[in-house]
Design a protein around this motif. Structure first.
Motif, short mmCIF file in Angstrom:
data_model
loop_
_atom_site.label_atom_id
_atom_site.label_comp_id
_atom_site.label_asym_id
_atom_site.label_seq_id
_atom_site.Cartn_x
_atom_site.Cartn_y
_atom_site.Cartn_z
N ARG A 26 38.20 -34.88 -47.43
CA ARG A 26 38.13 -33.20 -47.21
C ARG A 26 37.16 -32.83 -48.10
N ARG A 27 36.73 -33.49 -49.16
CA ARG A 27 35.51 -33.05 -50.06
C ARG A 27 34.32 -33.46 -49.60
N ARG A 90 38.08 -17.22 -59.22
CA ARG A 90 38.12 -18.53 -58.99
C ARG A 90 39.18 -19.34 -59.62
N PRO A 95 40.48 -22.31 -57.00
CA PRO A 95 40.27 -23.61 -57.83
C PRO A 95 39.85 -24.86 -57.27
N GLY A 96 40.01 -25.07 -55.93
CA GLY A 96 39.46 -26.27 -55.30
C GLY A 96 38.03 -26.17 -54.73
N LEU A 97 37.32 -25.05 -54.90
CA LEU A 97 35.99 -24.85 -54.51
C LEU A 97 34.95 -25.38 -55.38
N SER A 98 34.19 -25.97 -55.01
CA SER A 98 32.98 -26.36 -56.17
C SER A 98 32.05 -25.08 -56.59
N THR A 102 31.59 -21.88 -54.18
CA THR A 102 32.00 -20.54 -54.69
C THR A 102 31.23 -19.47 -54.82
N THR A 196 35.51 -26.25 -44.90
CA THR A 196 36.11 -26.74 -46.10
C THR A 196 36.34 -25.26 -47.19
N VAL A 200 40.05 -23.88 -48.41
CA VAL A 200 40.36 -23.69 -49.90
C VAL A 200 40.77 -22.15 -50.05
N ARG A 207 49.10 -19.54 -51.90
CA ARG A 207 49.40 -19.43 -53.15
C ARG A 207 49.74 -18.17 -53.63
#
Length: 225
Positions: A26-27, A90, A95-98, A102, A196, A200, A207
């Protein structure tokens, strides 16, 4: 069964196995690393077993292209910088994005200072923007009744991304608000061009909705628009 199919062609099998595994990543970093590993196994198979210079050439080119893409990802991450409000956004909801992704995502929207009375969503109408509220207060009303007041750290208009796209409540700025906003049409394009990033973002929205449900259960109020 001819065991030579397995024993003599193990590098070829490994190459395809790694390629299949790369599709499960996924990444992007791990996807490209698995593709590189697959290509290296393919080079070994083509060179030592098949004596196939054409295969060696194309597999080598595949390694070089992916190494170049990894370098670009690394460079974009190193160059990415964020303001204090962007860091809060962020850390809280992306939080899961590079860092590089971002930065590109945030650049698709814009930061605005909104005055009291500004309508962010209108009940039963599709909103034009998805809004992240960094600071300030927004009134949420449904059927003419005050539902709650949303403060910083939450999305406004996220419910409209589900179902028929209509807002379930009217959101009106109550105090001076600092917010980041992105047009719905850009999000629709992003779903096709950067899945991707959208994954995120959708996790961040889920959330945020969960946090609003916790608030609803604790106070007996309804969630946001």
């Amino acid at each position: 069964m001819d065991l030579s199919f397995i024993t003599e062609g193990w590098a070829g099998h490994l190459s395809y196995l790694l390629l299949v595994l790369s599709m499960l990543m996924r990444r992007m970093l791990w996807l490209r690393l698995f593709v590189i590993a697959s290509a290296l196994a393919g080079i070994a198979f083509d060179f030592f077993w098949l004596n196939n210079p054409v295969g060696v050439f194309w597999q080598t080119l595949l390694v070089l292209v992916n190494l170049a893409e990894l370098f670009i990802l690394w460079r974009n991450d190193r160059r990415a910088s964020f303001s204090a409000e962007e860091k809060r956004f962020r850390d809280t909801l992306l939080p899961g994005l590079s860092p590089g992704r971002t930065r590109r995502f945030l650049d698709l929207g814009r930061w605005e200072t909104l005055t009291p009375g500004t309508v962010l969503t209108c009940e039963e109408h599709p909103p034009d923007f998805l809004t992240y509220l960094d600071d300030g207060e927004v009134r949420i009303e449904a059927h003419g009744r005050l539902v709650r007041v949303v403060t910083g750290g939450h999305f406004i208009g996220e419910m409209s991304m589900m179902g028929d796209g209509r807002a379930v409540a009217t959101a009106t700025v109550q105090t001076r608000v600092r917010a980041w906003r992105i047009e719905r049409v850009k999000l629709a394009r992003l779903r096709e061009t950067a899945p991707t990033t959208m994954s995120v973002l959708e996790l961040g929205i889920a959330r945020d909705m969960r946090a609003k449900l916790v608030f609803q259960n604790a106070s007996g109020q309804v969630g946001g628009p």
